[in-house]
Scaffold this motif. Structure first.
Motif, PDB file in Angstrom:
ATOM      1  N   VAL A 281      -1.984   5.777 -12.439  1.00 14.49           N
ATOM      2  CA  VAL A 281      -1.037   5.167 -13.380  1.00 14.49           C
ATOM      3  C   VAL A 281      -1.623   5.134 -14.786  1.00 14.49           C
ATOM      4  N   LEU A 282      -2.887   4.769 -14.897  1.00 15.50           N
ATOM      5  CA  LEU A 282      -3.504   4.646 -16.223  1.00 15.50           C
ATOM      6  C   LEU A 282      -3.772   6.000 -16.872  1.00 15.50           C
TER       7      LEU A 282
ATOM      8  N   ARG B 103      -5.420  13.463  -6.911  1.00 15.88           N
ATOM      9  CA  ARG B 103      -5.380  12.026  -6.592  1.00 15.88           C
ATOM     10  C   ARG B 103      -4.483  11.762  -5.385  1.00 15.88           C
TER      11      ARG B 103
ATOM     12  N   HIS C 220      -5.958   0.975  -3.879  1.00 13.44           N
ATOM     13  CA  HIS C 220      -5.497   0.299  -5.093  1.00 13.44           C
ATOM     14  C   HIS C 220      -6.172   0.880  -6.331  1.00 13.44           C
ATOM     15  N   GLU C 221      -7.487   1.135  -6.265  1.00 12.52           N
ATOM     16  CA  GLU C 221      -8.216   1.704  -7.406  1.00 12.52           C
ATOM     17  C   GLU C 221      -7.708   3.094  -7.764  1.00 12.52           C
TER      18      GLU C 221
ATOM     19  N   MET D 143      -4.747   4.394  -7.080  1.00 13.97           N
ATOM     20  CA  MET D 143      -3.391   4.278  -7.619  1.00 13.97           C
ATOM     21  C   MET D 143      -3.433   3.802  -9.069  1.00 13.97           C
ATOM     22  N   GLN D 144      -4.312   2.868  -9.359  1.00 15.20           N
ATOM     23  CA  GLN D 144      -4.434   2.365 -10.724  1.00 15.20           C
ATOM     24  C   GLN D 144      -4.907   3.471 -11.673  1.00 15.20           C
ATOM     25  N   GLN D 145      -5.848   4.303 -11.218  1.00 15.71           N
ATOM     26  CA  GLN D 145      -6.331   5.414 -12.040  1.00 15.71           C
ATOM     27  C   GLN D 145      -5.217   6.414 -12.324  1.00 15.71           C
TER      28      GLN D 145
ATOM     29  N   ASP E 184      -8.653  -1.656  -0.935  1.00 14.00           N
ATOM     30  CA  ASP E 184      -9.150  -1.754  -2.313  1.00 14.00           C
ATOM     31  C   ASP E 184      -9.305  -0.365  -2.935  1.00 14.00           C
TER      32      ASP E 184
END
Length: 123
Positions: A114-115, A56, A107-108, A110-112, A104
């Motif tokens: 973190v999650l 990632r 952001h996606e 980075m969100q993946q 965008d």
């Protein structure tokens, strides 16, 4: 007295179903560990970090490079560089749209990351 190594001690056997074995193989590979090392670390309560994070991060680096190149084009246009004389308003608007899309995407990803909990899965 000779230093004792793990290879010189008897192994612990783990009985599991074929599906569980396959899952352990995948989890160990994701952590870039042998199954033995993976099970030892999990069994002793250590947090196992997966290689997923590194993939990632590489993806984010690539996306960031794309964003830098787009920003460079915009900077050329703003400085009235002769190489960008053919750029019209539509081209600039498309460039700004591409920059927004790239943000965008960052952001996606980075969100993946973190999650996903740093690639570790609960057993």
């Amino acid at each position: 007295m000779a230093e004792q190594t793990k290879r010189g001690t008897p192994p612990i056997k783990v009985y599991c179903l074929p599906e569980q074995r396959n899952q352990l193989l995948v989890l160990a590979a994701n952590a870039n560990l042998s199954v033995s090392s993976y099970l030892l670390r999990v069994g002793l309560g250590y947090r196992v970090r997966g290689m997923l994070d590194h993939r990632r991060v590489e993806e984010l680096v690539r996306i960031n490079g794309d964003l830098g190149r787009l920003g460079g084009l915009l900077k050329l246009w703003l400085t009235n560089d002769e190489r960008t004389e053919a750029f019209g308003e539509a081209t600039i608007r498309a460039l700004l749209g591409k920059i927004g899309d790239t943000q965008d995407t960052i952001h996606e990803v980075m969100q993946q990351v973190v999650l996903s909990g740093t690639g570790q899965q609960d057993l």
